[in-house]
Every structure is written in structure tokens, then in C-alpha cells.
Design an enzyme around this catalytic site. Structure first.
Site, mmCIF file in Angstrom:
data_model
loop_
_atom_site.group_PDB
_atom_site.id
_atom_site.type_symbol
_atom_site.label_atom_id
_atom_site.label_comp_id
_atom_site.label_asym_id
_atom_site.label_seq_id
_atom_site.Cartn_x
_atom_site.Cartn_y
_atom_site.Cartn_z
ATOM 1 N N ASN A 243 37.670 32.354 30.595
ATOM 2 C CA ASN A 243 38.630 31.409 31.551
ATOM 3 C C ASN A 243 38.961 29.914 31.093
ATOM 4 O O ASN A 243 39.696 29.547 31.489
ATOM 5 C CB ASN A 243 38.125 31.227 32.875
ATOM 6 N N ASP B 7 33.316 30.043 35.194
ATOM 7 C CA ASP B 7 33.330 30.695 36.397
ATOM 8 C C ASP B 7 31.768 30.690 36.843
ATOM 9 O O ASP B 7 31.275 30.295 37.779
ATOM 10 C CB ASP B 7 33.836 32.013 36.566
ATOM 11 N N LYS C 30 41.811 37.483 31.395
ATOM 12 C CA LYS C 30 40.507 37.063 30.977
ATOM 13 C C LYS C 30 39.788 37.817 30.133
ATOM 14 O O LYS C 30 38.693 37.571 29.438
ATOM 15 C CB LYS C 30 39.848 36.910 32.468
HETATM 16 P P1 NAP Z 1 38.576 42.060 40.765
HETATM 17 O O1 NAP Z 1 38.083 41.665 39.343
HETATM 18 O O2 NAP Z 1 39.777 42.601 41.138
HETATM 19 O O3 NAP Z 1 37.156 42.367 41.724
HETATM 20 C C1 NAP Z 1 37.370 42.717 43.011
HETATM 21 C C2 NAP Z 1 36.156 43.653 43.246
HETATM 22 O O4 NAP Z 1 36.186 43.676 44.743
HETATM 23 C C3 NAP Z 1 36.498 44.962 42.781
HETATM 24 O O5 NAP Z 1 34.993 45.533 42.639
HETATM 25 C C4 NAP Z 1 36.967 45.603 43.980
HETATM 26 O O6 NAP Z 1 36.946 47.030 43.815
HETATM 27 C C5 NAP Z 1 36.276 45.187 45.075
HETATM 28 N N1 NAP Z 1 37.238 45.211 46.492
HETATM 29 C C6 NAP Z 1 38.551 44.724 46.467
HETATM 30 N N2 NAP Z 1 38.844 45.016 47.809
HETATM 31 C C7 NAP Z 1 37.843 45.224 48.419
HETATM 32 C C8 NAP Z 1 37.688 45.732 50.112
HETATM 33 N N3 NAP Z 1 38.590 45.641 50.650
HETATM 34 N N4 NAP Z 1 36.473 45.897 50.251
HETATM 35 C C9 NAP Z 1 35.370 46.088 49.255
HETATM 36 N N5 NAP Z 1 35.372 45.905 47.829
HETATM 37 C C10 NAP Z 1 36.720 45.362 47.589
HETATM 38 O O7 NAP Z 1 38.744 40.503 41.306
HETATM 39 P P2 NAP Z 1 37.831 38.987 40.943
HETATM 40 O O8 NAP Z 1 38.824 38.254 39.997
HETATM 41 O O9 NAP Z 1 36.595 39.297 40.751
HETATM 42 O O10 NAP Z 1 38.284 37.948 42.178
HETATM 43 C C11 NAP Z 1 37.657 38.519 43.621
HETATM 44 C C12 NAP Z 1 37.783 37.332 44.633
HETATM 45 O O11 NAP Z 1 37.082 36.250 44.171
HETATM 46 C C13 NAP Z 1 39.265 36.721 44.757
HETATM 47 O O12 NAP Z 1 39.441 36.701 46.079
HETATM 48 C C14 NAP Z 1 39.306 35.611 43.941
HETATM 49 O O13 NAP Z 1 40.353 34.550 44.511
HETATM 50 C C15 NAP Z 1 37.864 34.962 44.270
HETATM 51 N N6 NAP Z 1 37.327 34.268 43.025
HETATM 52 C C16 NAP Z 1 37.116 32.960 43.565
HETATM 53 C C17 NAP Z 1 36.834 32.130 42.295
HETATM 54 C C18 NAP Z 1 36.295 30.622 42.952
HETATM 55 O O14 NAP Z 1 36.343 29.603 41.926
HETATM 56 N N7 NAP Z 1 35.887 30.416 43.933
HETATM 57 C C19 NAP Z 1 36.635 32.481 41.063
HETATM 58 C C20 NAP Z 1 36.950 33.945 40.908
HETATM 59 C C21 NAP Z 1 37.342 34.388 41.585
HETATM 60 P P3 NAP Z 1 38.013 47.979 43.327
HETATM 61 O O15 NAP Z 1 38.056 47.799 41.862
HETATM 62 O O16 NAP Z 1 37.654 49.374 43.658
HETATM 63 O O17 NAP Z 1 39.296 47.500 43.978
#
Ligand code: NAP
Length: 287
Positions: free
Chosen positions: A98, A113, A77
């Protein structure tokens, strides 16, 4: 899955797709192919697994193959931005694309998004203008959510476990109306009307994880919005509902971002009902 959606690919069929690594678990093909069939469009959506080292080759090949557009997902992305001819200001600010539209040799990048998230807030009548929101996590989707909330005139506190990531988010999106603090420092938080989980904590198969500790008091009476849609009710959502709060999952955002991408490629609005039903069906299967 119902099997009544037929798809015939011919030499006239236009192709859209998904660039990611991996792509095998994506729900996007089901949503888009269902919408294309319902709209009577000769269009097929194909997932393309593209290794990070092959992204440049894959992007350069899109016009050559006659592909009219793609979605872009993890881990491409951000990496795709310098490979595009044009990036809309919102995607530039968020630092992530995206959706790509291919017009002859010209590649334009968008981010649906943030706008998909806002469209879902609107549909669910969740008002954020002039109010305070808490955002858990500071990764890619947090950037889109914070950008969206600021566009709507909300103030935001980002709760992140890695200070460097939170500082980078604030530095790039601008400090006005965004504060951050460590995810383990929850006392004395300002009351919020919305609490958004953008971390994967609680997503299948890790359904017993929760990003908000049980002992922490809720910051006022926020609507809890979890970007996770599998499971349909996360542990965070269940705890919120047990406390009498409203809780929503991220399926609506997923469908809205997909619908907006579909419109950009085809110039046509897809059937919301068809896309939402396809999404709910697949999410249910994955549960
Ligand atoms: P990402 O870029 O990896 O970011 C995840 C964030 O959460 C980071 O800040 C990470 O910190 C933190 N994190 C991970 N595990 C954690 C935990 N156990 N406790 C506290 N903080 C935690 O991922 P993303 O692309 O943003 O996606 C995140 C979530 O959103 C996923 O579940 C994805 O499926 C969902 N999502 C949904 C949609 C939708 O359309 N509904 C769209 C996009 C994303 P660190 O870097 O320190 O690990």
C-alpha cells in the site's frame, strides 16, 4: 472542512500520491496534505486515477516524474508487486503493497495496513498476545490483520463466506495458529478477546448491513474492532455496545497507516493530532 490550510505548489514542491481506480472518495489526500502543511514541508499529495491496464505505465513513470512515493489502493495492491524492485517481507507475505518509496530509479514496496492496525491496537491498549481473535472476512485487509495478529502471537479463526478465499489466506500466511470456518457456522466458536470485521458489510451507504447475525451469541466478551470508519459507529458496533462490549472503528488504523507512509517518504513523523483531526473531519462529512 476548514479552509485555513493553504497549499502553494511551485517548481520545488515534492509530489507524493495515490494510485487507485477509483480514487475520488479517498481520504488520504486530506490527511497527507494537512500533515505536510503542518510540518512546513513543501510537499503535495495528489490522487492519480490509474486504470488497471495502465498500472505498469503509471509505475514506470513515477521516477521519470520525480514523484517520491505513492500509496496504492484497490485494485492495484497486489498487481503492483512484480513491478517493484524490492518488496519488504511483510508486504510479500500479505501479498499486498500500500506504500511505495521512490529513490532515484529504485522502487521499494511496503505494507503499512498491518503495522497501522497494530499501532492502533497499541494506542487503544487492546492486548492480543497469547489470546484468540476472530476475523470476519478473508479479503485484502483480512490478510493484513491476520498477519498482524500472528506477529503479536495471537491465534486466529477466520470466518469467511467463500471457502476458497479462506483456504488461500491460510495457505499463503501459513497454517500455524490460523484456522478458518464458514461465516454461517457460528456455533461452538472458541471464546475470543478480539473480533475484527474486515468485510465492507455496514459501510456507508449500506449501513443496515451487519456481518454478525443478531441471533448468533457473542463468542465470549470480545472487543469488537470494525475496520469501517464511515459511519463512525456501524450496526455491528452498536449491537456490540448494546451488549455491553467495547467497540472501536477503523479510523485510528487509517491514520496510523497514513502516518507510517508519510514517515517513509519524508523521514519525518507527521503530527498525529493534525492527521487524526483531518480524518475525523472528513469522516464526519461523509457520514
Ligand atoms: P476485500 O478485499 O474486497 O475483502 C472483503 C471481504 O469481505 C471478502 O472476504 C468478502 O467476501 C467479504 N464480504 C464482502 N461483503 C460481505 C458481506 N456482506 N458479508 C460477509 N462477507 C462479506 O476488501 P478489503 O480491501 O479487505 O476492505 C474491506 C473493508 O475494510 C472495507 O470496508 C474497507 O474500507 C475497510 N478497510 C479499512 C482500512 C482502515 O485503515 N481502517 C484499511 C483497509 C480496509 P467475497 O470475496 O465473497 O465478497
Amino acid at each position: 472542512m476548514s479552509q485555513d490550510r493553504s497549499l502553494t505548489v511551485t517548481g520545488h514542491t515534492r509530489v507524493v500520491g495515490l494510485l487507485g481506480w477509483p480514487v475520488s472518495h479517498s481520504m488520504s489526500p486530506v490527511l497527507h496534505n494537512a500533515a505536510a502543511t503542518a510540518a512546513g514541508l513543501d510537499l503535495v499529495y495528489v490522487p492519480f486515477p490509474v486504470e488497471p491496464s495502465r498500472l505498469t505505465d503509471a509505475v514506470r513513470g513515477l521516477p521519470a516524474l520525480g514523484i517520491i512515493g505513492v500509496n496504492v489502493t484497490i485494485p492495484h495492491k497486489s498487481a503492483i508487486l512484480p513491478l517493484l524492485d524490492e518488496v519488504e517481507p511483510a508486504a510479500e507475505a500479505i501479498g499486498a503493497v500500500n506504500t511505495v518509496v521512490v529513490h532515484r530509479d529504485h522502487l521499494s514496496g511496503f505494507n503499512t495496513d498491518w503495522s497501522g492496525f497494530l499501532a492502533d491496537l497499541d494506542e487503544k491498549r487492546i492486548e492480543v498476545s497469547g489470546r484468540h481473535a476472530l476475523v470476519l472476512g478473508a479479503g485484502g485487509s483480512a490478510r493484513a490483520v491476520v498477519y498482524a495478529l500472528r506477529q503479536r502471537g495471537a491465534t486466529v479463526t477466520v470466518l469467511a463466506r467463500r471457502p476458497a478465499q479462506a483456504e488461500q489466506l491460510v495457505a499463503s500466511l501459513g497454517p500455524e495458529r490460523i484456522a478458518w470456518r464458514a461465516l454461517n457456522e457460528l456455533s461452538g466458536l472458541p471464546a475470543a478477546s478480539l473480533l475484527v470485521n474486515t468485510t465492507p458489510a455496514g459501510m456507508a451507504p449500506h449501513i443496515d448491513q451487519v456481518p454478525w447475525p443478531a441471533e448468533a451469541p457473542w463468542p465470549g466478551s470480545p472487543v469488537v474492532y470494525d475496520l469501517i470508519y464511515n459511519p463512525g459507529e456501524t450496526l455491528l458496533m452498536r449491537r456490540a455496545r448494546d451488549a455491553g462490549l467495547r467497540a472501536e472503528n477503523g479510523l485510528g488504523m487509517l491514520v496510523h497507516q497514513a502516518a507510517q507512509a508519510f514517515s517513509r517518504w519524508t523521514g519525518k513523523s507527521p503530527s498525529w493530532q493534525v492527521m487524526a483531526a483531518a480524518a475525523a473531519e472528513v469522516a464526519g462529512q461523509n457520514r
